[in-house]
Structures are given as structure tokens and as C-alpha cells.
Design a protein around this motif. Structure first.
Motif, PDB file in Angstrom:
ATOM      1  N   TRP A 227      18.998  -8.380 -13.357  1.00 14.31           N
ATOM      2  CA  TRP A 227      18.891  -8.068 -14.838  1.00 14.31           C
ATOM      3  C   TRP A 227      20.219  -8.665 -15.561  1.00 14.31           C
ATOM      4  N   THR A 228      21.427  -9.211 -14.646  1.00 13.69           N
ATOM      5  CA  THR A 228      22.286  -9.910 -15.662  1.00 13.69           C
ATOM      6  C   THR A 228      22.169 -10.953 -14.707  1.00 13.69           C
ATOM      7  N   PRO A 229      22.659 -12.282 -15.612  1.00 16.44           N
ATOM      8  CA  PRO A 229      22.887 -13.460 -14.873  1.00 16.44           C
ATOM      9  C   PRO A 229      23.751 -13.384 -13.687  1.00 16.44           C
ATOM     10  N   GLY A 230      23.763 -13.974 -12.538  1.00 13.74           N
ATOM     11  CA  GLY A 230      24.397 -13.959 -11.269  1.00 13.74           C
ATOM     12  C   GLY A 230      24.457 -15.169 -10.472  1.00 13.74           C
ATOM     13  N   ILE A 231      25.013 -15.173  -9.566  1.00 11.69           N
ATOM     14  CA  ILE A 231      25.109 -16.571  -8.680  1.00 11.69           C
ATOM     15  C   ILE A 231      24.898 -16.123  -7.175  1.00 11.69           C
ATOM     16  N   VAL A 232      23.888 -16.936  -6.446  1.00  9.24           N
ATOM     17  CA  VAL A 232      23.656 -16.460  -5.120  1.00  9.24           C
ATOM     18  C   VAL A 232      24.526 -17.660  -4.117  1.00  9.24           C
ATOM     19  N   VAL A 233      25.316 -17.415  -3.495  1.00 11.89           N
ATOM     20  CA  VAL A 233      25.913 -18.136  -2.494  1.00 11.89           C
ATOM     21  C   VAL A 233      25.129 -18.079  -0.996  1.00 11.89           C
ATOM     22  N   CYS A 234      24.877 -19.344  -0.608  1.00 14.16           N
ATOM     23  CA  CYS A 234      24.066 -19.124   0.678  1.00 14.16           C
ATOM     24  C   CYS A 234      24.488 -20.382   1.515  1.00 14.16           C
ATOM     25  N   PRO A 235      24.042 -20.485   2.870  1.00 11.37           N
ATOM     26  CA  PRO A 235      24.437 -21.688   3.457  1.00 11.37           C
ATOM     27  C   PRO A 235      23.939 -23.067   3.129  1.00 11.37           C
ATOM     28  N   ALA A 236      24.692 -24.021   2.892  1.00  8.97           N
ATOM     29  CA  ALA A 236      24.514 -25.357   2.411  1.00  8.97           C
ATOM     30  C   ALA A 236      23.689 -26.240   3.308  1.00  8.97           C
ATOM     31  N   SER A 237      24.101 -25.754   4.561  1.00  7.67           N
ATOM     32  CA  SER A 237      23.205 -26.619   5.656  1.00  7.67           C
ATOM     33  C   SER A 237      23.102 -25.744   6.823  1.00  7.67           C
ATOM     34  N   LEU A 238      21.621 -25.603   7.362  1.00 11.17           N
ATOM     35  CA  LEU A 238      21.437 -24.535   8.280  1.00 11.17           C
ATOM     36  C   LEU A 238      20.335 -25.006   9.274  1.00 11.17           C
ATOM     37  N   PRO A 239      20.650 -25.739  10.329  1.00 13.37           N
ATOM     38  CA  PRO A 239      19.696 -26.170  11.338  1.00 13.37           C
ATOM     39  C   PRO A 239      19.132 -24.995  11.789  1.00 13.37           C
ATOM     40  N   PHE A 240      17.629 -25.418  12.215  1.00 15.65           N
ATOM     41  CA  PHE A 240      16.886 -24.284  12.529  1.00 15.65           C
ATOM     42  C   PHE A 240      17.348 -23.614  13.527  1.00 15.65           C
ATOM     43  N   LEU A 241      18.003 -24.119  14.626  1.00 18.52           N
ATOM     44  CA  LEU A 241      18.414 -23.455  15.667  1.00 18.52           C
ATOM     45  C   LEU A 241      19.606 -22.732  15.717  1.00 18.52           C
ATOM     46  N   GLN A 242      20.192 -22.774  14.393  1.00 20.69           N
ATOM     47  CA  GLN A 242      21.362 -22.099  13.935  1.00 20.69           C
ATOM     48  C   GLN A 242      21.266 -20.986  12.863  1.00 20.69           C
ATOM     49  N   LYS A 243      19.812 -20.532  12.804  1.00 19.04           N
ATOM     50  CA  LYS A 243      19.986 -19.467  11.699  1.00 19.04           C
ATOM     51  C   LYS A 243      20.437 -18.101  11.881  1.00 19.04           C
ATOM     52  N   LYS A 244      20.577 -17.971  13.218  1.00 20.16           N
ATOM     53  CA  LYS A 244      21.309 -16.566  13.400  1.00 20.16           C
ATOM     54  C   LYS A 244      22.878 -16.588  13.273  1.00 20.16           C
ATOM     55  N   LEU A 245      23.548 -17.928  13.244  1.00 14.56           N
ATOM     56  CA  LEU A 245      24.871 -18.198  12.866  1.00 14.56           C
ATOM     57  C   LEU A 245      25.012 -18.429  11.512  1.00 14.56           C
ATOM     58  N   TRP A 246      24.077 -18.175  10.505  1.00 14.09           N
ATOM     59  CA  TRP A 246      24.335 -18.341   8.935  1.00 14.09           C
ATOM     60  C   TRP A 246      25.812 -17.831   8.564  1.00 14.09           C
ATOM     61  N   LYS A 247      26.347 -16.571   9.151  1.00 18.91           N
ATOM     62  CA  LYS A 247      27.528 -16.161   8.570  1.00 18.91           C
ATOM     63  C   LYS A 247      28.705 -17.078   8.979  1.00 18.91           C
ATOM     64  N   TYR A 248      28.714 -18.088   9.619  1.00 16.65           N
ATOM     65  CA  TYR A 248      30.002 -19.080   9.762  1.00 16.65           C
ATOM     66  C   TYR A 248      29.622 -20.155   8.969  1.00 16.65           C
ATOM     67  N   PHE A 249      28.519 -20.352   8.012  1.00 17.48           N
ATOM     68  CA  PHE A 249      28.107 -21.505   7.376  1.00 17.48           C
ATOM     69  C   PHE A 249      28.383 -21.159   5.826  1.00 17.48           C
ATOM     70  N   ILE A 250      28.974 -20.019   5.661  1.00 17.18           N
ATOM     71  CA  ILE A 250      29.498 -19.655   4.273  1.00 17.18           C
ATOM     72  C   ILE A 250      31.238 -19.513   4.344  1.00 17.18           C
ATOM     73  N   ARG A 251      31.933 -20.019   3.331  1.00 20.83           N
ATOM     74  CA  ARG A 251      33.301 -20.015   3.458  1.00 20.83           C
ATOM     75  C   ARG A 251      33.793 -19.049   2.455  1.00 20.83           C
ATOM     76  N   PRO A 252      34.783 -18.462   2.427  1.00 17.88           N
ATOM     77  CA  PRO A 252      35.346 -17.758   1.207  1.00 17.88           C
ATOM     78  C   PRO A 252      35.587 -18.540  -0.123  1.00 17.88           C
ATOM     79  N   SER A 253      35.832 -19.905   0.256  1.00 21.71           N
ATOM     80  CA  SER A 253      36.186 -20.881  -0.878  1.00 21.71           C
ATOM     81  C   SER A 253      35.001 -21.061  -1.744  1.00 21.71           C
ATOM     82  N   GLN A 254      33.831 -20.891  -1.019  1.00 25.60           N
ATOM     83  CA  GLN A 254      32.492 -20.999  -1.889  1.00 25.60           C
ATOM     84  C   GLN A 254      32.398 -19.641  -2.704  1.00 25.60           C
TER      85      GLN A 254
END
Length: 345
Positions: free
Chosen positions: A305-332
Motif C-alpha cells: 500500500w506504501t512504497p517499501g523495500i524487500v531484502v532477500c538473499p543475494a546468492s542462494l545455491p539450490f542445496l542451501q535454500k533452508k539456510l537462507w537466514k544466514y545469507f542476509i546481514r543486518p548491514s543489508q
């Protein structure tokens, strides 16, 4: 004896519609948007939903009611000329083949992506049960059952898809995504610009939620930058977060969506998992950073409803999809927040 003049014909002929929302916060807000647009197009609408009902002080020009009791649900909806229903969980749990066949002929069933068995053209039924004038007004709605996501979409949000559904399938002439909010007295938009609401909740925490340690690290970084982070979670999760190791931030508790909305409305921004709190903030016009598990910054269910930004993993190999939480950093997340705040200034 002098008889009173007849009521205005537009009022007496206005069809009455019951609109029933599914029972999640995101869906509740989507259905409030649908209710507003049906009302804008000349229908007398009552929106049913327990979550939507908690927002009634913010939308006083809409008739918003809680769900009728389960044993009175069908009777209550029978009082309307048309019932448009996204069945809540307590009904869906019992919707076997026979019940679905019965309900689809009684209610116009809709959902984002429902089974094909929900489709039913109500034109003949409604023509028999309404006046010619009421039928004329309702006719354009009567073959709109089934999916709201009625055609392939690439990167449209659920808000945009619902607007398109109302144009294409409901044939509404006046369609707007802007909520008809009337701010309760005493509240000031983004009064506390430096207060950043951090919302680590989600409907499916194992799958959708960023790591608690990452949220706490984010809060410490925000505090060091001069912001005032507050952690907001559902009441059932409040005790866990309030006593979590390393947690040194305000954790206000809200027992209703209305009071939560008031707090969000006066905050500078919200950082949230893919969750209802992000949708609520966006609905209120508050900037939202959404943390999302897939490499898709334009995912359908992003707040929009209001402009926003989505932060998601920049790189996520197929076998590591369950580990996505480790591919997003607070700095991002902080970079996205500051970009958003600069635009909202």
C-alpha cells in the motif's frame, strides 16, 4: 393523514453484500480494500472478519463486523442479496467435496488461489432472488467466483492483483488501493521518526523468520546509529522475546490490532519478516522493510500500500535454500531502511 415521501430510489434499490475475509491479518486488510471499492461502486457492504473488526475505528465509514458464531454463520449471510466469502479456517477445515458443492451454490467463493471446485456462476440464482434493479447492479459481480489471482502475474503484488481482479472480474468502474483511513483523534503520523519497529514474528517461523540473533544484532546496530528500536511480537511470543538473552530493547505488548496500529502509525518505519505486521504498517502509510527468504524482491505477498523495500538473499545455491537466514546481514537491512527513510523524509 399525510403519508411520508418514499425513500430515495437509489437507497431502496442498493443491493446488500456480505464480504467475508479469511482470518489472517494480511487477508483482512486486502478484504477491507475490496469492501471499500465495492462501497465506492454503489453497494451496501458489510465486511466480516475478526481481525478486520479490530480496525473499525480507523475505517468508520465501513460497516465492519466480527464473524457470526459458527452455528449462525449461514443464517447471518442469508440476510444479504449476495455473500462474497473467503471461508475462514473454521469453515475450510470442514470443506469436503459435498460441503464445497453446497457452499459454492450459496456463496460466491473467492480466494487468492482456491481449488477449481469453488467456481460457480451465480447469475441465474441471484436473478430469481432479487428485484430487477438489484439484479442489474449485481450482475457484473456474479461470475467472479474462484481465484483472485485470475491470470498469470510476474512481479505484481497481491494488492495489485486484487485491484486487477476487481477491474477484470468484478467489473468495478472506480477502483483505488488507498485505504479510506480516518486517523483516530490524538495520533500524529510518524511522530517518533527515530522509533523503528522490529517485528520478528511470522505465521511459519521455522520457514519464514530470520534468526532471532540476527534481529537482536540489527537492533544493536540501529541503536548505535541513533535510532530507537522496539521489538513487537504477538502476545503469545512476548514473554520469550522480553527475556531473551542479549535483548535490551523496549518490547511493548499489544493485545489488539487497533492499539498496535496506533503505535505503528506514530513510528518512523517497520522492519519485519514476511508477515501481517508489515502489511498493517504499509496499510497505514508507514515505510516497511521486509525480510524475505527467497531471492525475489518482487514476491507477490510483499506489503504494497506504501512504497517499501524487500531484502532477500543475494546468492542462494539450490542445496542451501533452508539456510537462507544466514545469507542476509543486518548491514543489508540497515542500508535498505536508510534508503527508504531518505525517500520518506
Amino acid at each position: 393523514m399525510i403519508c411520508p415521501p418514499p425513500l430515495h430510489p437509489e437507497i431502496t434499490a442498493k443491493p446488500r453484500i456480505a464480504l467475508v475475509s479469511f482470518d489472517s491479518l494480511g487477508d483482512g486488510l486486502i478484504y477491507l480494500m475490496i469492501a471499500n471499492n465495492l462501497q465506492r461502486n454503489g453497494f451496501a457492504v458489510t465486511c466480516y472478519g475478526n481481525i478486520a473488526h479490530q480496525m473499525r475505528a480507523w475505517l468508520p465509514n465501513l460497516d465492519i463486523q466480527p464473524y457470526p458464531p459458527a452455528d449462525q454463520f449461514e443464517t447471518a449471510l442469508a440476510a444479504y442479496d449476495l455473500a462474497i466469502v473467503s471461508p475462514p479456517s473454521f469453515i475450510r477445515a470442514n470443506m469436503d467435496v459435498a460441503m464445497t458443492a453446497r457452499l459454492r451454490e450459496k456463496w460466491l467463493l473467492i480466494c487468492q488461489d482456491p481449488p477449481a471446485s469453488w467456481r460457480f456462476d451465480h447469475t441465474e440464482r441471484i436473478q430469481r432472488s432479487t428485484t430487477p434493479e438489484q439484479f442489474r447492479q449485481l450482475e457484473k459481480l456474479l461470475d467472479s467466483s474462484g481465484p483472485i489471482r485470475s491470470r498469470p502475474f510476474v512481479d505484481d503484488s497481491v494488492v495489485e492483483m486484487t485491484l486487477q481482479y476487481m477491474r477484470d472480474r468484478m467489473h468495478l468502474e472506480q477502483v483505488s488501493k488507498d485505504p479510506p483511513i480516518i486517523v483516530p483523534e490524538g495520533l500524529l503520523y510518524r511522530r517518533h521518526r527515530n522509533r523503528i519497529i522490529v517485528s520478528p514474528d511470522s505465521a511459519r517461523p521455522d520457514k519464514r523468520s530470520w534468526r532471532p540473533a540476527s534481529f537482536l544484532a540489527l537492533c544493536h546496530r540501529l541503536q548505535a546509529l541513533g535510532y530507537t528500536p522496539e521489538i513487537v511480537v504477538a502476545p503469545k511470543n512476548h514473554a520469550v522475546w522480553a527475556t531473551m538473552a542479549g535483548h535490551a530493547f523496549a518490547t511493548p505488548r499489544f493485545d489488539g490490532i487497533g492499539s498496535l496500529a496506533a503505535h505503528l502509525y506514530e513510528s518512523g518505519a517497520v522492519i519485519a519478516n514476511d508477515s501481517g505486521n508489515g502489511h498493517l504498517a504499509s496499510f497505514l502509510g508507514i515505510p516497511v522493510v521486509t525480510i524475505y527468504r527467497k531471492k525475489n524482491p518482487r514476491f507477490h505477498w510483499r506489503p504494497d500500500w506504501t512504497p517499501g523495500i524487500v531484502v532477500c538473499p543475494a546468492s542462494l545455491p539450490f542445496l542451501q535454500k533452508k539456510l537462507w537466514k544466514y545469507f542476509i546481514r543486518p548491514s543489508q537491512v540497515i542500508a535498505a531502511l536508510e534508503c527508504l527513510l531518505e525517500k520518506a523524509a
